[in-house]
Design a protein around this motif. Sequence first.
Motif, mmCIF file in Angstrom:
data_model
loop_
_atom_site.group_PDB
_atom_site.id
_atom_site.type_symbol
_atom_site.label_atom_id
_atom_site.label_comp_id
_atom_site.label_asym_id
_atom_site.label_seq_id
_atom_site.Cartn_x
_atom_site.Cartn_y
_atom_site.Cartn_z
ATOM 1 N N ASN A 161 17.409 49.574 -14.850
ATOM 2 C CA ASN A 161 17.549 50.509 -13.732
ATOM 3 C C ASN A 161 17.439 49.796 -12.384
ATOM 4 O O ASN A 161 18.148 50.146 -11.422
ATOM 5 N N ALA A 162 16.551 48.802 -12.305
ATOM 6 C CA ALA A 162 16.403 48.063 -11.050
ATOM 7 C C ALA A 162 17.671 47.277 -10.727
ATOM 8 O O ALA A 162 17.991 47.040 -9.549
ATOM 9 N N LEU A 163 18.411 46.875 -11.764
ATOM 10 C CA LEU A 163 19.633 46.099 -11.543
ATOM 11 C C LEU A 163 20.855 46.986 -11.295
ATOM 12 O O LEU A 163 21.620 46.765 -10.348
ATOM 13 N N ILE A 164 21.022 48.019 -12.150
ATOM 14 C CA ILE A 164 22.281 48.773 -12.120
ATOM 15 C C ILE A 164 22.315 49.841 -11.034
ATOM 16 O O ILE A 164 23.376 50.130 -10.466
ATOM 17 N N LEU A 165 21.163 50.464 -10.731
ATOM 18 C CA LEU A 165 21.176 51.545 -9.744
ATOM 19 C C LEU A 165 21.603 51.077 -8.352
ATOM 20 O O LEU A 165 22.444 51.726 -7.708
ATOM 21 N N PRO A 166 21.056 49.968 -7.834
ATOM 22 C CA PRO A 166 21.543 49.519 -6.516
ATOM 23 C C PRO A 166 23.032 49.187 -6.525
ATOM 24 O O PRO A 166 23.741 49.475 -5.542
ATOM 25 N N ALA A 174 31.429 50.925 -11.016
ATOM 26 C CA ALA A 174 32.012 52.263 -11.121
ATOM 27 C C ALA A 174 31.022 53.219 -11.786
ATOM 28 O O ALA A 174 30.272 52.816 -12.674
ATOM 29 N N PRO A 175 31.008 54.493 -11.383
ATOM 30 C CA PRO A 175 30.060 55.457 -11.956
ATOM 31 C C PRO A 175 30.144 55.556 -13.473
ATOM 32 O O PRO A 175 29.109 55.652 -14.150
ATOM 33 N N TYR A 176 31.354 55.513 -14.029
ATOM 34 C CA TYR A 176 31.458 55.652 -15.491
ATOM 35 C C TYR A 176 30.887 54.422 -16.198
ATOM 36 O O TYR A 176 30.354 54.512 -17.312
ATOM 37 N N ALA A 178 28.317 52.669 -15.046
ATOM 38 C CA ALA A 178 26.868 52.865 -14.975
ATOM 39 C C ALA A 178 26.400 53.875 -16.020
ATOM 40 O O ALA A 178 25.350 53.693 -16.656
ATOM 41 N N ALA A 179 27.198 54.939 -16.222
ATOM 42 C CA ALA A 179 26.839 55.956 -17.222
ATOM 43 C C ALA A 179 26.877 55.372 -18.629
ATOM 44 O O ALA A 179 25.991 55.620 -19.453
ATOM 45 N N LEU A 180 27.916 54.585 -18.910
ATOM 46 C CA LEU A 180 28.010 53.943 -20.221
ATOM 47 C C LEU A 180 26.856 52.957 -20.429
ATOM 48 O O LEU A 180 26.282 52.858 -21.521
ATOM 49 N N GLY A 181 26.541 52.240 -19.351
ATOM 50 C CA GLY A 181 25.423 51.301 -19.446
ATOM 51 C C GLY A 181 24.109 52.005 -19.702
ATOM 52 O O GLY A 181 23.265 51.519 -20.461
#
Length: 201
Positions: A161-166, A174-176, A178-181
């Motif tokens: 979360n600390a890596l992908i959210l920023p 891309a939002p999709y 991040a969702a898949l991740g």
Amino acid sequence: DPIQRIWLARAHQQQVEVLARFTILDNIRQDSQATIAQLKQQGCRISIASGDNSGHVQQLATELGIDDVHSGLTPSAKLALVTELQQHSHVAMFGDGINDAPVLAGAELSVAMGSGSAIAKNSADLILLGDHLSRFTQAVAVAKLTTQIIKQNLAWALGYNALILPLAVTGHVAPYIAALGMSASSLIVVGNSLRLLRIKV
């Protein structure tokens, strides 16, 4: 005398006539020595607190390799001993008799045998199913592995979360994606937790 003897006699013509003698000796649980050895390897200090006579308790302690022996204790004396020990260390108390109920209720961690008295089991935090002390060392091993897995899952989730959210907020991902991740991260956490199912007890 470590062996308990009971005599049955009757008075007959101003003399005592012995009718029978019963010799009673407690058997040590089959896995006691192995369990005590494992606990010692884990850095645990083993003590005996018993209400039985000193000779009998000392014989059992010698067979089991236990140096700290307290015999002839009343239930209140057992509780006082555990209370004193808990002032400078963590204590787990094992018991199965009616007179163990007070000290089981007062110990930080209390364990009753499945074959013990109902009042002992009601006063304990844990009940070992069956009649095997080794269940406790197995439970300790499972608890340690569970704690380790929880820490791994928390570290992975916080790191992801600390890596992908920023990156997602700034548009670098891309939002999709991040969702898949996030879904993949959840599957990794679940898969890591499922390792507990492989433990055979």
